[in-house]
Design an enzyme around this catalytic site. Structure first.
Site, PDB file in Angstrom:
ATOM      1  N   TRP A   9      -1.043   3.225  -1.019  1.00  0.00           N
ATOM      2  CA  TRP A   9      -0.202   4.417  -1.070  1.00  0.00           C
ATOM      3  C   TRP A   9      -0.979   5.524  -1.765  1.00  0.00           C
ATOM      4  O   TRP A   9      -2.020   5.909  -1.226  1.00  0.00           O
ATOM      5  CB  TRP A   9       1.225   4.097  -1.566  1.00  0.00           C
ATOM      6  CG  TRP A   9       1.455   3.533  -2.917  1.00  0.00           C
ATOM      7  CD1 TRP A   9       1.984   4.172  -4.010  1.00  0.00           C
ATOM      8  CD2 TRP A   9       1.253   2.169  -3.334  1.00  0.00           C
ATOM      9  NE1 TRP A   9       2.102   3.304  -5.066  1.00  0.00           N
ATOM     10  CE2 TRP A   9       1.671   2.086  -4.690  1.00  0.00           C
ATOM     11  CE3 TRP A   9       0.740   1.024  -2.731  1.00  0.00           C
ATOM     12  CZ2 TRP A   9       1.592   0.902  -5.439  1.00  0.00           C
ATOM     13  CZ3 TRP A   9       0.672  -0.152  -3.474  1.00  0.00           C
ATOM     14  CH2 TRP A   9       1.085  -0.197  -4.796  1.00  0.00           C
ATOM     15  N   ASP A  10      -0.566   6.075  -2.880  1.00  0.00           N
ATOM     16  CA  ASP A  10      -1.237   7.256  -3.449  1.00  0.00           C
ATOM     17  C   ASP A  10      -2.763   7.131  -3.371  1.00  0.00           C
ATOM     18  O   ASP A  10      -3.328   6.138  -3.845  1.00  0.00           O
ATOM     19  CB  ASP A  10      -0.873   7.436  -4.922  1.00  0.00           C
ATOM     20  CG  ASP A  10       0.608   7.656  -5.160  1.00  0.00           C
ATOM     21  OD1 ASP A  10       1.416   7.369  -4.256  1.00  0.00           O
ATOM     22  OD2 ASP A  10       0.954   8.097  -6.260  1.00  0.00           O
ATOM     23  N   SER A  32      -1.137   6.397 -10.443  1.00  0.00           N
ATOM     24  CA  SER A  32      -2.023   7.541 -10.136  1.00  0.00           C
ATOM     25  C   SER A  32      -2.370   8.328 -11.394  1.00  0.00           C
ATOM     26  O   SER A  32      -1.716   8.179 -12.412  1.00  0.00           O
ATOM     27  CB  SER A  32      -1.289   8.492  -9.183  1.00  0.00           C
ATOM     28  OG  SER A  32      -1.027   7.817  -7.989  1.00  0.00           O
ATOM     29  N   ARG A  47       3.377  10.663 -15.776  1.00  0.00           N
ATOM     30  CA  ARG A  47       2.261  10.018 -15.067  1.00  0.00           C
ATOM     31  C   ARG A  47       1.438  11.021 -14.247  1.00  0.00           C
ATOM     32  O   ARG A  47       1.709  12.201 -14.242  1.00  0.00           O
ATOM     33  CB  ARG A  47       2.794   8.933 -14.138  1.00  0.00           C
ATOM     34  CG  ARG A  47       3.897   9.390 -13.184  1.00  0.00           C
ATOM     35  CD  ARG A  47       4.403   8.195 -12.348  1.00  0.00           C
ATOM     36  NE  ARG A  47       5.441   8.601 -11.422  1.00  0.00           N
ATOM     37  CZ  ARG A  47       6.746   8.431 -11.625  1.00  0.00           C
ATOM     38  NH1 ARG A  47       7.184   7.890 -12.749  1.00  0.00           N
ATOM     39  NH2 ARG A  47       7.620   8.823 -10.726  1.00  0.00           N
ATOM     40  N   ASP A  48       0.457  10.503 -13.530  1.00  0.00           N
ATOM     41  CA  ASP A  48      -0.291  11.188 -12.470  1.00  0.00           C
ATOM     42  C   ASP A  48      -1.198  12.315 -12.971  1.00  0.00           C
ATOM     43  O   ASP A  48      -1.108  13.458 -12.522  1.00  0.00           O
ATOM     44  CB  ASP A  48       0.666  11.727 -11.381  1.00  0.00           C
ATOM     45  CG  ASP A  48       1.543  10.651 -10.756  1.00  0.00           C
ATOM     46  OD1 ASP A  48       1.307   9.464 -11.028  1.00  0.00           O
ATOM     47  OD2 ASP A  48       2.469  11.006 -10.007  1.00  0.00           O
ATOM     48  N   GLU A 107       5.859  15.099  -8.745  1.00  0.00           N
ATOM     49  CA  GLU A 107       4.856  14.058  -8.878  1.00  0.00           C
ATOM     50  C   GLU A 107       3.475  14.518  -8.389  1.00  0.00           C
ATOM     51  O   GLU A 107       3.357  15.421  -7.576  1.00  0.00           O
ATOM     52  CB  GLU A 107       5.259  12.841  -8.032  1.00  0.00           C
ATOM     53  CG  GLU A 107       6.710  12.445  -8.218  1.00  0.00           C
ATOM     54  CD  GLU A 107       6.952  11.009  -7.848  1.00  0.00           C
ATOM     55  OE1 GLU A 107       6.831  10.181  -8.753  1.00  0.00           O
ATOM     56  OE2 GLU A 107       7.236  10.721  -6.677  1.00  0.00           O
TER      57      GLU A 107
HETATM   58  C1  FRU Z   1       4.085   8.594  -5.993  1.00  0.00           C
HETATM   59  C2  FRU Z   1       4.237   7.710  -7.194  1.00  0.00           C
HETATM   60  C3  FRU Z   1       3.416   8.236  -8.352  1.00  0.00           C
HETATM   61  C4  FRU Z   1       3.131   7.002  -9.147  1.00  0.00           C
HETATM   62  C5  FRU Z   1       3.052   5.929  -8.085  1.00  0.00           C
HETATM   63  C6  FRU Z   1       3.627   4.618  -8.502  1.00  0.00           C
HETATM   64  O1  FRU Z   1       4.104   7.902  -4.799  1.00  0.00           O
HETATM   65  O2  FRU Z   1       5.584   7.592  -7.565  1.00  0.00           O
HETATM   66  O3  FRU Z   1       4.087   9.228  -9.079  1.00  0.00           O
HETATM   67  O4  FRU Z   1       1.948   7.160  -9.870  1.00  0.00           O
HETATM   68  O5  FRU Z   1       3.734   6.410  -6.961  1.00  0.00           O
HETATM   69  O6  FRU Z   1       3.520   3.662  -7.502  1.00  0.00           O
END
Ligand code: FRU
Length: 508
Positions: A78-79, A169, A250-251, A343
């Site tokens: 994913w990310d 992330s 986060r991120d 995010e």
């Molecule tokens: C976005 C997210 C990010 C996080 C990750 C967790 O898709 O929610 O904010 O870091 O996925 O899986």
């Protein structure tokens, strides 16, 4: 069809720049976000997108290709992000493109929706400079495995009784030579046998240093043994887990601002500080112009529970060259009483303008218990999953939401007259593409990568793989999908190109 009686005007935003140290936070207001509903076609039939096509991601077909490991077994991703330099350019290394993704194992007995507590940082690489149509359908990424040793991310937690620590992330800076500084979110979960929290999850922003290597056969990495904790929420600007057990923190994404040479900044996802539910919605959060006949009042909006949705985009500045010490600055954007999640924020520079892009969900818009009807026509705050954009004259400015004042830069095809549902089971009448992609990241030259989540309704095919890249034409306060790019606007799957090469033998 029931409609709101009319829509307010969006808030006035000057785009004026402030010093990064100043205490000014731009607001994505309710008046702004209501433009999303204003642009939704109330007569769009069931299953069809109600949002303007120019702000909607083209529909991804359900027969998409997937990423696998070298044995042909799927790796869920994913990310995703690339190697970047201080200007967010994407760098190839010794002839290879390298991406970092959150990954999980599809064969480990949990669903894609349960991936978040199993997330591990993984990496992939492919030869740079190959035209997209000469690559395999899935983008040709070769899986390199996990970035960290098992357990590495857990080291920073004082309370070692966690049940899992996940690696969220995320961004990676290629520094001088082959040094990598990997910024990520370590989250410790403390759960019981029923997978319920016995203590709130503990998210922290962390940096770790590694080395990147490549030869003609591929790419590998070493290091990432010492974890430097950079930031935990302060409770004033950024909500803590004690103030809200569901806090979003986060991120991290780091960059240099040409207007402030020698400094490194970080944007990240946060929530507005204060006890959950105790901070009220203000007139400024609502943002109505004086005398607007469609204005709401802050007391009613608060009483309806919209103050449980308090997203912000945080800013921090590095205090040392190794980027291991950071200081919080006030947030650059809040979405108080609008949405709970902004995010994977990033700063994108173009023609002297500063664009702030951030992803958000339809399900995290402020509704609150008082307006918690199952009928989305009563929800007030609403908008599709996708990437939202704001433009200003500096990293801290009175950001103006893109596209008719709404903020929507690129949304999944969604019909706002029908409910949300879940990725696994979208609501009846909803577009089969409402969950097609997420975690959009705007790359140099307006290319946008993301991952496929779920396509189909009611027969859903789950993704966990890279989506086709799309192209946004970004100018002034507008960002529109370029449907002349690729196939009707869809480029190649997982096309995440470097736009610069690091010199192989840097001059001495
Ligand atoms: C976005 C997210 C990010 C996080 C990750 C967790 O898709 O929610 O904010 O870091 O996925 O899986």
């Amino acid at each position: 069809v029931l409609r709101l009686p009319g829509y307010p005007a969006p808030s006035i935003h000057s785009q004026r720049a402030y010093d990064p140290e100043e205490n000014f936070t731009a607001r994505w207001t309710r008046a702004d976000a209501l433009q999303l509903r204003a642009m939704s076609d109330p007569d769009a039939p069931a299953g069809e997108n109600s949002m303007p096509p120019e702000y909607s991601m083209p529909e991804i077909p359900q027969d998409f290709p997937i990423l696998t490991d070298p044995n042909g077994t799927q790796v869920w991703v994913w990310d995703t992000w690339t190697l970047t330099d201080a200007a967010a350019d994407q760098i190839s290394f010794k002839g290879w493109e390298v991406i970092f993704s959150l990954t999980a194992d599809p064969n480990a007995g949990y669903t894609f929706d349960a991936r978040h507590t199993h997330a591990r940082l993984g990496f992939f690489y492919r030869k740079a400079g190959v035209p997209a149509d000469e690559r395999p359908a899935n983008g040709g990424w070769i899986y390199g495995g996990h970035v960290f040793q098992d357990g590495a991310a857990g080291a920073i937690f004082e309370d070692q009784t966690f049940t899992t620590v996940t690696e969220w992330s995320g961004s990676t800076r290629l520094m001088e030579g082959n040094k990598l500084r990997l910024f990520y979110t370590a989250v410790a979960f403390y759960r019981n046998a029923n997978d319920e929290d016995i203590k709130p999850a503990d998210p922290r922003i962390v940096q770790t240093e590694g080395r990147l290597f490549a030869d003609e056969n591929g790419v590998w990495m070493t290091g990432f043994r010492d974890q430097h904790q950079l930031l935990v929420p302060d409770g004033t600007y950024y909500q803590t887990k004690e103030q809200n057990p569901f806090v979003n923190f986060r991120d991290p994404f780091t960059f240099e601002d040409p207007a402030h040479p020698g400094k490194t900044f970080m944007v990240f996802e946060g929530n507005t500080g204060g006890q959950r539910g105790a901070v009220t919605c203000t007139a400024a959060d609502l943002g109505y112009r004086e005398g607007d006949p469609y204005a709401e009042d802050p007391e009613t909006v608060t009483a309806n529970g919209a103050n449980f949705q308090m997203a912000n985009v945080g800013l921090a500045v590095a205090e040392n060259k190794a980027l291991t010490q950071w200081r919080f600055l006030p947030p650059i954007l809040s979405g108080n009483c609008v949405n709970d999640q902004t995010e994977r924020p990033q700063i994108y520079l173009q023609n002297g303008k500063y664009y702030l892009f951030t992803i958000s969900h339809r399900s995290t818009f402020a509704r609150g218990p008082g307006v918690d009807s199952a009928d989305p026509r009563f929800w007030y705050m609403d908008g599709p999953d996708g990437v939202y954009g704001f433009v200003g004259n500096g990293i801290r400015s009175d950001f103006q939401p893109l596209n008719e004042g709404s903020g929507l830069a690129l949304g999944n095809p969604t019909n706002l007259a029908f409910g949300v549902g879940t990725s696994a089971m979208p609501a009846e009448g909803q577009s089969p593409h409402t969950f097609q992609a997420y975690s959009h990241y705007v790359m140099p030259n307006g290319l946008v990568e993301s991952f496929i989540d779920a396509i189909g309704n009611p027969d859903v095919r789950r993704g966990g793989t890279l989506a086709p890249t799309v192209h946004l034409s970004i100018a002034g306060t507008s960002a529109v999908v370029d449907r002349s790019y690729g196939d009707g606007g869809l480029g190649a799957y997982g096309d995440i190109p470097a736009n610069e090469a690091q010199p192989v033998d840097p001059a001495p």
